[in-house]
Write a protein that holds these residues in place. Structure first.
Motif, PDB file in Angstrom:
ATOM      1  N   ASP A 162      -5.758  10.810   2.352  1.00  0.00           N
ATOM      2  CA  ASP A 162      -4.858  10.025   2.898  1.00  0.00           C
ATOM      3  C   ASP A 162      -4.746  10.532   4.260  1.00  0.00           C
ATOM      4  O   ASP A 162      -4.830   9.769   5.204  1.00  0.00           O
ATOM      5  CB  ASP A 162      -3.629   9.959   2.192  1.00  0.00           C
ATOM      6  CG  ASP A 162      -3.521   9.001   1.142  1.00  0.00           C
ATOM      7  OD1 ASP A 162      -4.498   8.010   1.118  1.00  0.00           O
ATOM      8  OD2 ASP A 162      -2.644   9.087   0.281  1.00  0.00           O
ATOM      9  N   HIS A 201       1.285   3.831  -2.992  1.00  0.00           N
ATOM     10  CA  HIS A 201       0.737   5.446  -2.828  1.00  0.00           C
ATOM     11  C   HIS A 201       2.073   6.249  -3.150  1.00  0.00           C
ATOM     12  O   HIS A 201       2.030   7.393  -3.647  1.00  0.00           O
ATOM     13  CB  HIS A 201       0.240   5.622  -1.564  1.00  0.00           C
ATOM     14  CG  HIS A 201      -1.227   5.479  -1.221  1.00  0.00           C
ATOM     15  ND1 HIS A 201      -1.850   4.405  -1.870  1.00  0.00           N
ATOM     16  CD2 HIS A 201      -2.048   6.354  -1.062  1.00  0.00           C
ATOM     17  CE1 HIS A 201      -3.098   4.471  -1.646  1.00  0.00           C
ATOM     18  NE2 HIS A 201      -3.399   5.657  -1.302  1.00  0.00           N
ATOM     19  N   TYR A 221       0.593  -1.219   0.062  1.00  0.00           N
ATOM     20  CA  TYR A 221       0.095  -0.132  -0.080  1.00  0.00           C
ATOM     21  C   TYR A 221       0.812   1.409   0.073  1.00  0.00           C
ATOM     22  O   TYR A 221       0.426   1.992  -0.926  1.00  0.00           O
ATOM     23  CB  TYR A 221      -1.048   0.141   1.045  1.00  0.00           C
ATOM     24  CG  TYR A 221      -1.886   1.252   1.351  1.00  0.00           C
ATOM     25  CD1 TYR A 221      -3.122   1.438   0.688  1.00  0.00           C
ATOM     26  CD2 TYR A 221      -1.199   2.116   2.225  1.00  0.00           C
ATOM     27  CE1 TYR A 221      -3.641   2.449   0.732  1.00  0.00           C
ATOM     28  CE2 TYR A 221      -2.062   3.295   2.379  1.00  0.00           C
ATOM     29  CZ  TYR A 221      -3.355   3.404   1.680  1.00  0.00           C
ATOM     30  OH  TYR A 221      -4.134   4.502   1.920  1.00  0.00           O
ATOM     31  N   THR A 227      -5.889   2.885  -6.333  1.00  0.00           N
ATOM     32  CA  THR A 227      -6.557   2.874  -5.128  1.00  0.00           C
ATOM     33  C   THR A 227      -7.569   2.067  -5.367  1.00  0.00           C
ATOM     34  O   THR A 227      -7.791   0.840  -5.549  1.00  0.00           O
ATOM     35  CB  THR A 227      -6.940   4.281  -4.672  1.00  0.00           C
ATOM     36  OG1 THR A 227      -7.505   4.883  -5.351  1.00  0.00           O
ATOM     37  CG2 THR A 227      -5.587   4.869  -4.060  1.00  0.00           C
ATOM     38  N   TYR A 279     -12.050   5.610  -3.056  1.00  0.00           N
ATOM     39  CA  TYR A 279     -11.136   6.366  -2.800  1.00  0.00           C
ATOM     40  C   TYR A 279     -11.081   7.437  -3.872  1.00  0.00           C
ATOM     41  O   TYR A 279     -11.007   8.635  -3.610  1.00  0.00           O
ATOM     42  CB  TYR A 279      -9.927   5.713  -2.819  1.00  0.00           C
ATOM     43  CG  TYR A 279      -8.586   6.417  -2.445  1.00  0.00           C
ATOM     44  CD1 TYR A 279      -8.024   6.336  -0.974  1.00  0.00           C
ATOM     45  CD2 TYR A 279      -7.957   7.488  -3.375  1.00  0.00           C
ATOM     46  CE1 TYR A 279      -6.894   7.031  -0.494  1.00  0.00           C
ATOM     47  CE2 TYR A 279      -6.717   7.707  -2.938  1.00  0.00           C
ATOM     48  CZ  TYR A 279      -6.236   8.064  -1.647  1.00  0.00           C
ATOM     49  OH  TYR A 279      -5.318   8.801  -1.271  1.00  0.00           O
TER      50      TYR A 279
END
Length: 167
Positions: free
Chosen positions: A162, A6, A2, A89, A93
């Protein structure tokens, strides 16, 4: 996985912001790199559910936001950036990112109109445009005011989602 995905997403968005401020354009090469990278992360993740939803995740933002492109409100690159965000994502999101991006863009545009002394003109132009829309005249928004680099709003939208997910 993850965090790595990102970080790559943020690097792509920063590159898009730089390109957008530099030449008011985001290259399709960067978009394709983002889509390829997001597919790679989904394949490496190995979850079949993530792989199955990849195409709907990247296509739905394009379809939904296409009307805003036709109206001249969003650029094609901005819509494709949301597609990249959704690829890295998921659709939920991305929707939150879109909401935060539009909030930031509205505040930014409002502040610029005030600074330029064109707030009244901007409001009148917006009201006339929406009146024409409601009467069935779906035409491109013609503004005498400067356009903003919406890729920055996309970046802020992703960052906002986020940050709020951490809190």
């Amino acid at each position: 996985m993850y965090i790595a995905s990102h970080l790559i997403l943020y690097l792509l968005l920063i590159a898009a912001v730089i390109q957008d401020f530099d030449c008011m354009k985001v290259s399709n090469r960067l978009i394709l790199t983002g889509l390829g990278g997001s597919l790679s992360f989904r394949l490496l993740g190995g979850e079949s559910e993530q792989i199955i939803w990849f195409l709907p995740d990247i296509i739905i933002p394009v379809i939904v936001l296409y009307l805003l492109y036709l109206a001249g409100i969003l650029g094609a690159a901005d819509i494709k950036l949301f597609s990249v965000v959704s690829g890295f994502t998921n659709l939920k999101y991305c929707i939150y990112s879109i909401v935060f991006a539009f909030i930031f863009a509205a505040i930014w545009s409002f502040a610029r109109l005030i600074r330029q002394g064109k707030l009244g003109l901007g409001i009148v132009n917006g009201l006339v445009y929406f009146r024409k829309l409601f009467c069935g005249n779906f035409l491109e928004y013609d503004s005498e005011c400067e356009k903003i680099c919406f890729s920055l709003a996309v970046y802020i939208g992703v960052l906002s989602v986020d940050v709020l997910s951490i809190l």
